[in-house]
Design a protein around this motif. Sequence first.
Motif, PDB file in Angstrom:
ATOM      1  N   UNK A  13       0.815  -1.222   0.000  1.00  0.00           N
ATOM      2  CA  UNK A  13       0.000   0.000   0.000  1.00  0.00           C
ATOM      3  C   UNK A  13       0.848   1.273   0.000  1.00  0.00           C
ATOM      4  N   UNK A  14       1.798   1.424   0.935  1.00  0.00           N
ATOM      5  CA  UNK A  14       2.622   2.638   0.876  1.00  0.00           C
ATOM      6  C   UNK A  14       3.478   2.702  -0.383  1.00  0.00           C
ATOM      7  N   UNK A  15       3.879   1.545  -0.914  1.00  0.00           N
ATOM      8  CA  UNK A  15       4.626   1.550  -2.175  1.00  0.00           C
ATOM      9  C   UNK A  15       3.750   2.077  -3.310  1.00  0.00           C
ATOM     10  N   UNK A  16       2.472   1.676  -3.315  1.00  0.00           N
ATOM     11  CA  UNK A  16       1.540   2.176  -4.329  1.00  0.00           C
ATOM     12  C   UNK A  16       1.337   3.678  -4.180  1.00  0.00           C
ATOM     13  N   UNK A  97       7.017  12.378  -2.285  1.00  0.00           N
ATOM     14  CA  UNK A  97       6.184  11.181  -2.400  1.00  0.00           C
ATOM     15  C   UNK A  97       6.330  10.311  -1.158  1.00  0.00           C
ATOM     16  N   UNK A  98       7.536  10.294  -0.576  1.00  0.00           N
ATOM     17  CA  UNK A  98       7.739   9.560   0.665  1.00  0.00           C
ATOM     18  C   UNK A  98       6.912  10.120   1.803  1.00  0.00           C
ATOM     19  N   UNK A 103       2.505   9.303   5.498  1.00  0.00           N
ATOM     20  CA  UNK A 103       1.206   9.705   6.027  1.00  0.00           C
ATOM     21  C   UNK A 103       0.183   8.583   5.860  1.00  0.00           C
ATOM     22  N   UNK A 104       0.318   7.801   4.789  1.00  0.00           N
ATOM     23  CA  UNK A 104      -0.538   6.609   4.664  1.00  0.00           C
ATOM     24  C   UNK A 104      -0.358   5.725   5.899  1.00  0.00           C
ATOM     25  N   UNK A 105       0.890   5.473   6.267  1.00  0.00           N
ATOM     26  CA  UNK A 105       1.156   4.622   7.426  1.00  0.00           C
ATOM     27  C   UNK A 105       0.571   5.229   8.701  1.00  0.00           C
ATOM     28  N   UNK A 113      -7.346   1.665   9.647  1.00  0.00           N
ATOM     29  CA  UNK A 113      -8.091   1.585   8.391  1.00  0.00           C
ATOM     30  C   UNK A 113      -7.165   1.891   7.214  1.00  0.00           C
ATOM     31  N   UNK A 114      -7.146   0.997   6.236  1.00  0.00           N
ATOM     32  CA  UNK A 114      -6.392   1.277   5.007  1.00  0.00           C
ATOM     33  C   UNK A 114      -6.999   2.473   4.279  1.00  0.00           C
ATOM     34  N   UNK A 115      -8.326   2.545   4.301  1.00  0.00           N
ATOM     35  CA  UNK A 115      -9.003   3.648   3.614  1.00  0.00           C
ATOM     36  C   UNK A 115      -8.545   4.995   4.171  1.00  0.00           C
ATOM     37  N   UNK A 116      -8.371   5.071   5.503  1.00  0.00           N
ATOM     38  CA  UNK A 116      -7.913   6.324   6.107  1.00  0.00           C
ATOM     39  C   UNK A 116      -6.526   6.687   5.597  1.00  0.00           C
ATOM     40  N   UNK A 117      -5.669   5.697   5.455  1.00  0.00           N
ATOM     41  CA  UNK A 117      -4.330   5.956   4.950  1.00  0.00           C
ATOM     42  C   UNK A 117      -4.350   6.511   3.536  1.00  0.00           C
ATOM     43  N   UNK A 118      -5.145   5.895   2.664  1.00  0.00           N
ATOM     44  CA  UNK A 118      -5.231   6.378   1.280  1.00  0.00           C
ATOM     45  C   UNK A 118      -5.858   7.776   1.223  1.00  0.00           C
ATOM     46  N   UNK A 119      -6.872   8.006   2.027  1.00  0.00           N
ATOM     47  CA  UNK A 119      -7.520   9.312   2.037  1.00  0.00           C
ATOM     48  C   UNK A 119      -6.561  10.411   2.483  1.00  0.00           C
TER      49      UNK A 119
END
Length: 509
Positions: A13-16, A97-98, A103-105, A113-119
């Motif tokens: 996920x963080x790589x994406x 980008x890092x 911030x995703x993490x 929540x993964x969704x919170x990380x992406x948001x």
Amino acid sequence: MTTRSRRSGAVLDPALVFVLACTLFALHGTQGPLDRDLGVFLYGGEQVAHGVPSYVGIFNSVGPLSDAVPGLVVAAGDRLGIDPILATRVVYLALSAGCCAALYLLGRRTFRSRAAGFLAASVLACAATFTEFASDGPREKTLMLLLLLLALVWLLDRRWFLAGAATAAATLTWQPAFAVAVAAALVAVAVERGGRVRAFVGYVVGGLVPTGIAVAVFAADHALRPAIDGFLVINAGYTRQPSLLTDPALDVRLMWGGYAWTILPFLVGLAVLPLLLAVHWRGGGARRRALVVVLAAALASVGWLLVAMNGPPDLFDVLPFGALGFAGLVLLVAGALPEPGRLALVASCVATAMVATAVVAVATRTDELAAQRAVVDGVVGRLPPGATVLSVNAPDAMVLADRTNPTPWQVFNGSEDRFLNAHLPGGLSQYAAWVSQTQPDLVVLGDRNPEEWLHRVLRLQYVDLGTTGRWHWYASTGLGAPRLQALRATVAADRGLLPPPRSLQPGPT
């Protein structure tokens, strides 16, 4: 979700996020203009690459990593035959980008929540000034933000030593990061049910390691005194800056000028962050602990704006908390929807933020750097071999000219003027006398007008060649009439190549 799939998501996920952020930021290009502040860090980096310590190559008032890291990049670029501006901008794009990946993490750990990380990551990416500086660097606050976010992630993971080391490194890049990270750390240690002493000691020891290394390096280079002056003394005793308390109208203009409509989700997020803690308080456990730590950091970051806000990049350490709050609000609303609607809301918010990032990146893209190179090459190329060039608020011109300033003094504002008058023998008057005595062949002034201390020397010993973009050029009368005429013609011909400077920040006073 199986343990194996969770571990896979924690890596992929963080790589994406990192790859998508790099792609979006790259739309802005790497040919944006080099301004004074960016010139400070790039010039300082070039000096570090040549073996000159931070604060000695160019005196500035931020942390030594602000030009030490660009210095490492410049040195590596030299070995690979890559232009220093391009090399540092590509690396700092990756650091930006890092920040999104980190911030995703942090979002994932805060809300479980993964969704919170992406948001949260997608909202951070669309902040206009953050998007612009992603590929227009190097900017010290980009590196600071990455280190600060890592410190917060490691605090939530109870990796105290790493959190302390990241806090020190962030502070050694931009000093206000210290208040934000330490506020979070104190709360994180306080809410521990056991092992508080071990946690506190681990955090402090982690912070002492990079700090000790920095002190040892400066001491070995016989540069500890200028490092203390630049890192501590000038900020503690000579800097006066606007803030939301002292000049709210100015800071609101700076904020809107730097971010425009992209600031809105961050303001909403900051406002709702305390409410999210109240909503999740009864749930207890890891989510409540994470929100308490994040809120402490958010309050410290906003509190710093009440003390000093010098320009749009000063919001970099505030943006992640607004993004987290906005992500938490979206999740709260989505929780009241059926499963298909929940997924659609989150996906649409992420997609909207990504589109906004692309729009900002493309809309603010310029190729002004090429014109800047042409102007500087044209003027400096008219000088005789061995001619000297002096910068006054124009380190960017020195970078483009590939010249070394005769002194470390290049940034002149209220803070540095007061410092120099107090610490330089004879103060600015003596520095002006030195300019008069040595009479450099060319003096280039940045887009902030010189102080009165230099006016008399320029009037008596120099010819005003005119302005190109953010630089004003003066040539020594000793160059002779034919060369002065050629220089004046060059500046006049180049005058239309560069737009006038767009200044959104007043500079420290």
